[in-house]
Write a protein that holds these residues in place. Sequence first.
Motif, mmCIF file in Angstrom:
data_model
loop_
_atom_site.group_PDB
_atom_site.id
_atom_site.type_symbol
_atom_site.label_atom_id
_atom_site.label_comp_id
_atom_site.label_asym_id
_atom_site.label_seq_id
_atom_site.Cartn_x
_atom_site.Cartn_y
_atom_site.Cartn_z
ATOM 1 N N ASN A 187 29.490 39.114 31.949
ATOM 2 C CA ASN A 187 30.570 38.149 31.726
ATOM 3 C C ASN A 187 31.575 38.269 32.855
ATOM 4 O OD1 ASN A 187 29.646 37.113 29.200
ATOM 5 N ND2 ASN A 187 30.295 39.016 28.278
ATOM 6 N N VAL A 188 31.908 37.131 33.462
ATOM 7 C CA VAL A 188 32.770 37.133 34.643
ATOM 8 C C VAL A 188 33.767 35.981 34.600
ATOM 9 C CG1 VAL A 188 30.991 38.185 36.111
ATOM 10 C CG2 VAL A 188 31.173 35.698 35.992
ATOM 11 N N ASP A 189 34.776 36.077 35.458
ATOM 12 C CA ASP A 189 35.646 34.960 35.792
ATOM 13 C C ASP A 189 35.210 34.465 37.158
ATOM 14 O OD1 ASP A 189 37.360 35.045 33.535
ATOM 15 O OD2 ASP A 189 38.479 36.695 34.437
ATOM 16 N N LEU A 190 35.084 33.158 37.307
ATOM 17 C CA LEU A 190 34.720 32.563 38.592
ATOM 18 C C LEU A 190 35.988 32.393 39.413
ATOM 19 C CD1 LEU A 190 32.603 31.229 40.415
ATOM 20 C CD2 LEU A 190 33.049 29.084 39.197
ATOM 21 N N LEU A 191 36.044 33.021 40.571
ATOM 22 C CA LEU A 191 37.224 32.970 41.426
ATOM 23 C C LEU A 191 37.081 31.951 42.543
ATOM 24 C CD1 LEU A 191 37.916 36.809 41.708
ATOM 25 C CD2 LEU A 191 38.853 35.181 40.051
ATOM 26 N N VAL A 192 35.950 31.993 43.254
ATOM 27 C CA VAL A 192 35.699 31.091 44.381
ATOM 28 C C VAL A 192 34.243 30.674 44.343
ATOM 29 C CG1 VAL A 192 35.693 30.856 46.900
ATOM 30 C CG2 VAL A 192 37.408 32.308 45.796
#
Length: 65
Positions: A9-14
Amino acid sequence: MKSDLVEINVDLLVRGDRAVQVRDHNTGKTVWLPLSQIELTRADEDERGWVVDLPEWLAIEKELV
């Protein structure tokens, strides 16, 4: 048979043409991942969250597991 895929599970930054920069929810670690090696999908429970499926060798190389 053991699966060689890891789900994180991640946050998309770029998001670039060939890679994405993501932040791991568990460790807070920020890494670049090649789009050619991963599958990125929205997490159902959180509109901002994403799930990345990637080969185990890549997760180990990027120190995500």
